[in-house]
Design a protein around this motif. Structure first.
Motif, PDB file in Angstrom:
ATOM      1  N   ASP A  53      15.859  -1.530   4.708  1.00  0.00           N
ATOM      2  CA  ASP A  53      15.175  -2.833   4.659  1.00  0.00           C
ATOM      3  C   ASP A  53      13.733  -2.672   4.179  1.00  0.00           C
ATOM      4  OD1 ASP A  53      17.454  -3.952   5.691  1.00  0.00           O
ATOM      5  OD2 ASP A  53      16.697  -4.104   7.755  1.00  0.00           O
ATOM      6  N   ALA A  54      13.081  -1.635   4.694  1.00  0.00           N
ATOM      7  CA  ALA A  54      11.667  -1.433   4.340  1.00  0.00           C
ATOM      8  C   ALA A  54      11.521  -1.059   2.866  1.00  0.00           C
ATOM      9  CB  ALA A  54      11.067  -0.348   5.231  1.00  0.00           C
ATOM     10  N   VAL A  55      12.426  -0.231   2.381  1.00  0.00           N
ATOM     11  CA  VAL A  55      12.347   0.186   0.969  1.00  0.00           C
ATOM     12  C   VAL A  55      12.606  -1.027   0.065  1.00  0.00           C
ATOM     13  CG1 VAL A  55      13.393   1.645  -0.818  1.00  0.00           C
ATOM     14  CG2 VAL A  55      12.943   2.596   1.467  1.00  0.00           C
ATOM     15  N   GLU A  56      13.530  -1.877   0.462  1.00  0.00           N
ATOM     16  CA  GLU A  56      13.797  -3.094  -0.336  1.00  0.00           C
ATOM     17  C   GLU A  56      12.563  -3.988  -0.373  1.00  0.00           C
ATOM     18  OE1 GLU A  56      17.385  -4.932   1.194  1.00  0.00           O
ATOM     19  OE2 GLU A  56      18.577  -3.245   0.419  1.00  0.00           O
ATOM     20  N   ALA A  57      11.914  -4.132   0.770  1.00  0.00           N
ATOM     21  CA  ALA A  57      10.691  -4.964   0.828  1.00  0.00           C
ATOM     22  C   ALA A  57       9.605  -4.364  -0.065  1.00  0.00           C
ATOM     23  CB  ALA A  57      10.193  -5.068   2.264  1.00  0.00           C
ATOM     24  N   ALA A  58       9.481  -3.042  -0.032  1.00  0.00           N
ATOM     25  CA  ALA A  58       8.458  -2.368  -0.845  1.00  0.00           C
ATOM     26  C   ALA A  58       8.785  -2.519  -2.335  1.00  0.00           C
ATOM     27  CB  ALA A  58       8.377  -0.890  -0.459  1.00  0.00           C
ATOM     28  N   ARG A  59      10.065  -2.437  -2.672  1.00  0.00           N
ATOM     29  CA  ARG A  59      10.474  -2.585  -4.082  1.00  0.00           C
ATOM     30  C   ARG A  59      10.128  -3.974  -4.592  1.00  0.00           C
ATOM     31  NH1 ARG A  59      10.547   0.463  -7.923  1.00  0.00           N
ATOM     32  NH2 ARG A  59      11.537   2.025  -6.602  1.00  0.00           N
ATOM     33  N   LEU A  60      10.406  -4.975  -3.768  1.00  0.00           N
ATOM     34  CA  LEU A  60      10.110  -6.358  -4.158  1.00  0.00           C
ATOM     35  C   LEU A  60       8.602  -6.538  -4.359  1.00  0.00           C
ATOM     36  CD1 LEU A  60      11.626  -9.079  -4.479  1.00  0.00           C
ATOM     37  CD2 LEU A  60      10.990  -9.577  -2.093  1.00  0.00           C
ATOM     38  N   ALA A  61       7.835  -6.045  -3.408  1.00  0.00           N
ATOM     39  CA  ALA A  61       6.377  -6.219  -3.477  1.00  0.00           C
ATOM     40  C   ALA A  61       5.789  -5.466  -4.667  1.00  0.00           C
ATOM     41  CB  ALA A  61       5.740  -5.726  -2.183  1.00  0.00           C
ATOM     42  N   PHE A  62       6.452  -4.410  -5.084  1.00  0.00           N
ATOM     43  CA  PHE A  62       5.941  -3.607  -6.209  1.00  0.00           C
ATOM     44  C   PHE A  62       5.825  -4.451  -7.483  1.00  0.00           C
ATOM     45  CE2 PHE A  62       6.841  -0.443  -9.695  1.00  0.00           C
ATOM     46  CZ  PHE A  62       5.605   0.180  -9.643  1.00  0.00           C
ATOM     47  N   GLN A  63       6.750  -5.410  -7.646  1.00  0.00           N
ATOM     48  CA  GLN A  63       6.755  -6.205  -8.880  1.00  0.00           C
ATOM     49  C   GLN A  63       5.434  -6.943  -9.091  1.00  0.00           C
ATOM     50  OE1 GLN A  63       8.874  -5.454 -10.918  1.00  0.00           O
ATOM     51  NE2 GLN A  63      10.185  -4.398  -9.441  1.00  0.00           N
ATOM     52  N   THR A  64       4.806  -7.392  -8.003  1.00  0.00           N
ATOM     53  CA  THR A  64       3.530  -8.099  -8.178  1.00  0.00           C
ATOM     54  C   THR A  64       2.319  -7.189  -7.947  1.00  0.00           C
ATOM     55  OG1 THR A  64       3.987  -8.926  -5.964  1.00  0.00           O
ATOM     56  CG2 THR A  64       4.195 -10.495  -7.762  1.00  0.00           C
ATOM     57  N   TRP A  65       2.448  -6.257  -7.001  1.00  0.00           N
ATOM     58  CA  TRP A  65       1.301  -5.391  -6.683  1.00  0.00           C
ATOM     59  C   TRP A  65       0.908  -4.540  -7.879  1.00  0.00           C
ATOM     60  CZ3 TRP A  65      -2.541  -5.377  -3.563  1.00  0.00           C
ATOM     61  CH2 TRP A  65      -3.232  -4.215  -3.255  1.00  0.00           C
ATOM     62  N   ARG A  66       1.887  -4.067  -8.637  1.00  0.00           N
ATOM     63  CA  ARG A  66       1.560  -3.201  -9.780  1.00  0.00           C
ATOM     64  C   ARG A  66       0.783  -3.976 -10.849  1.00  0.00           C
ATOM     65  NH1 ARG A  66       4.934  -3.175 -14.396  1.00  0.00           N
ATOM     66  NH2 ARG A  66       6.409  -4.891 -14.328  1.00  0.00           N
ATOM     67  N   LEU A  67       0.935  -5.334 -10.837  1.00  0.00           N
ATOM     68  CA  LEU A  67       0.246  -6.153 -11.839  1.00  0.00           C
ATOM     69  C   LEU A  67      -1.100  -6.674 -11.334  1.00  0.00           C
ATOM     70  CD1 LEU A  67       3.335  -8.147 -13.166  1.00  0.00           C
ATOM     71  CD2 LEU A  67       2.305  -6.067 -14.107  1.00  0.00           C
ATOM     72  N   THR A  68      -1.382  -6.477 -10.074  1.00  0.00           N
ATOM     73  CA  THR A  68      -2.689  -6.861  -9.526  1.00  0.00           C
ATOM     74  C   THR A  68      -3.728  -5.894 -10.098  1.00  0.00           C
ATOM     75  OG1 THR A  68      -1.581  -7.530  -7.494  1.00  0.00           O
ATOM     76  CG2 THR A  68      -3.959  -7.210  -7.363  1.00  0.00           C
ATOM     77  N   PRO A  69      -4.801  -6.397 -10.697  1.00  0.00           N
ATOM     78  CA  PRO A  69      -5.769  -5.466 -11.308  1.00  0.00           C
ATOM     79  C   PRO A  69      -6.287  -4.445 -10.287  1.00  0.00           C
ATOM     80  CG  PRO A  69      -6.227  -7.723 -11.962  1.00  0.00           C
ATOM     81  CD  PRO A  69      -5.156  -7.795 -10.906  1.00  0.00           C
ATOM     82  N   ALA A  70      -6.412  -3.221 -10.726  1.00  0.00           N
ATOM     83  CA  ALA A  70      -6.838  -2.149  -9.812  1.00  0.00           C
ATOM     84  C   ALA A  70      -8.161  -2.473  -9.107  1.00  0.00           C
ATOM     85  CB  ALA A  70      -6.912  -0.821 -10.556  1.00  0.00           C
ATOM     86  N   PRO A  71      -9.163  -3.077  -9.798  1.00  0.00           N
ATOM     87  CA  PRO A  71     -10.395  -3.413  -9.065  1.00  0.00           C
ATOM     88  C   PRO A  71     -10.146  -4.400  -7.926  1.00  0.00           C
ATOM     89  CG  PRO A  71     -10.803  -3.403 -11.416  1.00  0.00           C
ATOM     90  CD  PRO A  71      -9.309  -3.301 -11.239  1.00  0.00           C
ATOM     91  N   LYS A  72      -9.156  -5.280  -8.085  1.00  0.00           N
ATOM     92  CA  LYS A  72      -8.812  -6.224  -6.997  1.00  0.00           C
ATOM     93  C   LYS A  72      -8.131  -5.467  -5.859  1.00  0.00           C
ATOM     94  CE  LYS A  72     -10.216 -10.066  -8.743  1.00  0.00           C
ATOM     95  NZ  LYS A  72     -11.607 -10.151  -8.381  1.00  0.00           N
ATOM     96  N   ARG A  73      -7.242  -4.564  -6.197  1.00  0.00           N
ATOM     97  CA  ARG A  73      -6.604  -3.745  -5.154  1.00  0.00           C
ATOM     98  C   ARG A  73      -7.693  -2.978  -4.392  1.00  0.00           C
ATOM     99  NH1 ARG A  73      -2.325  -2.221  -9.548  1.00  0.00           N
ATOM    100  NH2 ARG A  73      -3.494  -0.284  -9.827  1.00  0.00           N
ATOM    101  N   ALA A  74      -8.655  -2.502  -5.151  1.00  0.00           N
ATOM    102  CA  ALA A  74      -9.730  -1.707  -4.553  1.00  0.00           C
ATOM    103  C   ALA A  74     -10.585  -2.536  -3.596  1.00  0.00           C
ATOM    104  CB  ALA A  74     -10.597  -1.116  -5.650  1.00  0.00           C
ATOM    105  N   GLU A  75     -10.775  -3.827  -3.932  1.00  0.00           N
ATOM    106  CA  GLU A  75     -11.588  -4.678  -3.047  1.00  0.00           C
ATOM    107  C   GLU A  75     -10.963  -4.777  -1.665  1.00  0.00           C
ATOM    108  OE1 GLU A  75     -12.237  -8.446  -4.999  1.00  0.00           O
ATOM    109  OE2 GLU A  75     -13.249  -7.433  -6.670  1.00  0.00           O
ATOM    110  N   ILE A  76      -9.635  -4.790  -1.619  1.00  0.00           N
ATOM    111  CA  ILE A  76      -8.946  -4.845  -0.322  1.00  0.00           C
ATOM    112  C   ILE A  76      -9.224  -3.555   0.459  1.00  0.00           C
ATOM    113  CG2 ILE A  76      -6.662  -4.937   0.781  1.00  0.00           C
ATOM    114  CD1 ILE A  76      -5.787  -6.741  -1.588  1.00  0.00           C
ATOM    115  N   LEU A  77      -9.172  -2.432  -0.235  1.00  0.00           N
ATOM    116  CA  LEU A  77      -9.476  -1.159   0.442  1.00  0.00           C
ATOM    117  C   LEU A  77     -10.908  -1.156   0.961  1.00  0.00           C
ATOM    118  CD1 LEU A  77      -7.902   1.694  -1.739  1.00  0.00           C
ATOM    119  CD2 LEU A  77      -6.897   0.381   0.111  1.00  0.00           C
TER     120      LEU A  77
END
Ligand code: UN1
Length: 502
Positions: A53-77
């Motif tokens: 279940d967790a891997v399926e959820a991660a796979r689904l989320a990957f479709q949008t997370w990979r397209l989120t600009p890296a500087p935006k991902r970084a702001e969350i960190l």
């Protein structure tokens, strides 16, 4: 408050942003190693179906997370790093309660996660690739870092927040999604870390937690065909299984395992400084670091003096509940770990090593409910003895002697591990030679074998690992894959290696 955050709660897995129990309904207890009557909480005893279940959820989320600009991902960190700072004391208390090490150290563990957050947040605006000339006209050539996909992470109990952060933060900034299975002794600190990421704005499904035991929950994560990479920190025994399983599916796999780290004391060493380093390196974290100073190699000229000083100072260390002020050494993490320490004491005695202090469990009133072991020193240790070769992961240090620099380097290198090393000397030539000749991923000069900083590569040679590094830019290399991109703007077919213009 979500179930994942309440103290003493029945915690759940985090899958696709929702807190869910294990499908089987089973759970396990997380107890305080300093006081077994203190129940920290219960956690799901997950199995393959929960991992799926967790891997399926991660796979689904990957479709949008990979397209989120890296500087935006970084702001969350970055925000997560700030929030960790605000919550440092609370999370340190939780960590001492579930893992045992003293508050000063668990604060440091949270600090290490903050350092990683800020460092990796900076990478969001770098993640550099290369541009390079093409061999053909009107053609552009470059390399770019691509996320790997869904990353599985299996983390140990000795750095319950720092090590998950070493894996999660670089993976996330690179655009991967994650499923993490924390050690069954310390799941709460992973909850605190991931909860902080979510509070900082991490979208659902990008980081998922599945708790449980290695065979039931860890193995299915490594075996799952839709997990693209595995990062593991733990014992060599388990690491070998993880590596073999990953290799069978050609899955990238980062293994960080044991150490038998030597501190060399030359005859010109500052002994006062070395004593401080030895106490911290050998007995900090109750010796439960893969970087712990577990061998001290003494030049014959200073051996007697240093040994007397070390025994005297060791016997003054205060061992107890890490939440109590003034305590310097906490308990071992669980019954199995203290059994291992006890077994190694028996092995060392049978091999003929001299027990100078410690060597036993502590049983007094302050120690009756926990896994406390007296800081232990063996002298007269020979390089071939098991106590000089094998990792104990407890408060035990072996003293060996040498009469030349070359002999010391030989003894230090004469083991199957290669994580951390240290030399105390005032001779700059020897220091540089040691930096070159010690077979290890880390060498310290005039400092103990512990204390790595997150922006430098962390990992080792020989059986400590399989060549990957955490920390620094090495982590980016693991969590990205290189893509070479060619853009031909000549408007004609140009054949590389053929249309050479000759
Ligand atoms: C470990 O021992 O598993 O360098 C990690 C150190 C710490 C990390 C240790 N920063 O000792």
């Amino acid at each position: 408050m979500p179930d994942g955050k309440t103290k003493k709660a029945q915690h759940k897995n985090l899958i696709g942003g929702r807190w869910v129990a294990a499908r089987s309904g089973k759970s396990f207890e997380n107890r305080n190693p300093a006081d077994s009557s203190d129940l920290v909480g219960t956690f799901p005893a997950s199995a393959a179906e929960d991992v799926k279940d967790a891997v399926e959820a991660a796979r689904l989320a990957f479709q949008t997370w990979r397209l989120t600009p890296a500087p935006k991902r970084a702001e969350i960190l970055y925000r997560a790093g700030e929030l960790l700072g605000q919550r440092k004391e609370e999370y340190a208390q939780d960590m001492t309660r579930e893992m045992g090490k003293v508050l000063e150290e668990t604060r440091g563990d949270v600090q290490e996660a903050m350092d990683t957050a800020f460092y990796m947040a900076g990478e969001g605006r770098r993640l550099f690739g290369q541009t390079t000339p093409s061999e053909l006209q009107n053609k552009f050539a470059m390399s770019v870092r691509m996320p790997v996909g869904v990353c599985g992470m299996i983390t140990p109990w000795n750095f319950p927040m720092a090590i998950p952060s070493w894996k999660l933060f670089p993976a996330l900034v690179c655009g991967n999604t994650c499923v993490i299975k924390p050690a069954e002794d310390t799941p709460l600190s992973t909850y605190n870390l991931v909860q902080t990421l979510m509070d900082a704005g991490l979208p659902p499904g990008v980081a998922n937690i599945v708790t449980g035991f290695g065979p039931e929950a860890g193995a299915p994560l490594v075996e799952h065909p839709d997990v693209d990479a595995i990062s593991f920190t733990g014992s060599s025994e388990v690491g070998r299984m993880v590596g073999q399983t990953a290799a069978a599916n050609f899955k990238p796999c980062s293994l960080e395992m044991g150490g038998k780290n030597a501190m060399i004391l030359m005859d010109d060493a500052n002994l006062e400084l070395a004593i401080e380093g030895a106490l911290w390196g050998a007995f900090g974290t109750t010796g439960q670091r893969c970087t712990a100073t577990s061998r001290i190699l003494l030049h014959k000229k200073i051996a007697k003096q240093f040994t007397a000083m070390l025994v005297e100072r060791t016997e003054r260390l205060r061992v107890g509940n890490g939440l109590v002020k003034g305590v310097q050494v906490g308990p071992q993490v669980n019954a199995q770990q203290i059994d291992t320490t006890e077994r190694y004491v028996a092995i060392a005695l049978a091999e003929g090593a001299n027990l100078l202090t410690g060597g036993k469990r502590l049983k007094g009133r302050a120690h009756s409910n926990g896994h406390f072991f007296a800081p232990t020193i063996f002298s007269g240790v020979k390089p071939s003895m098991r106590i000089a070769q094998e990792e104990v992961f407890g408060p035990v240090v072996a003293l060996l002697q040498f009469s030349s620099f070359e002999e010391a380097i030989g003894i230090a290198n004469g083991i199957s591990y290669g994580l951390s090393t240290s030399i105390y000397t005032r001779d700059v030539n020897r220091a540089y030679r040691a930096m070159r000749d010690l077979e290890a991923g880390i060498t310290y000069v005039n400092a103990p074998t512990i204390g790595a900083e997150v922006h430098l590569p962390f990992g080792g040679v020989k059986q400590t690992g399989n060549g990957h590094r955490e920390g620094g830019t090495g982590a980016l290399d693991f969590y990205t894959t290189w893509k070479a991109v060619y853009v031909d703007y000549s408007d004609k077919l140009q054949r590389a290696q053929i249309d050479t213009g000759e």
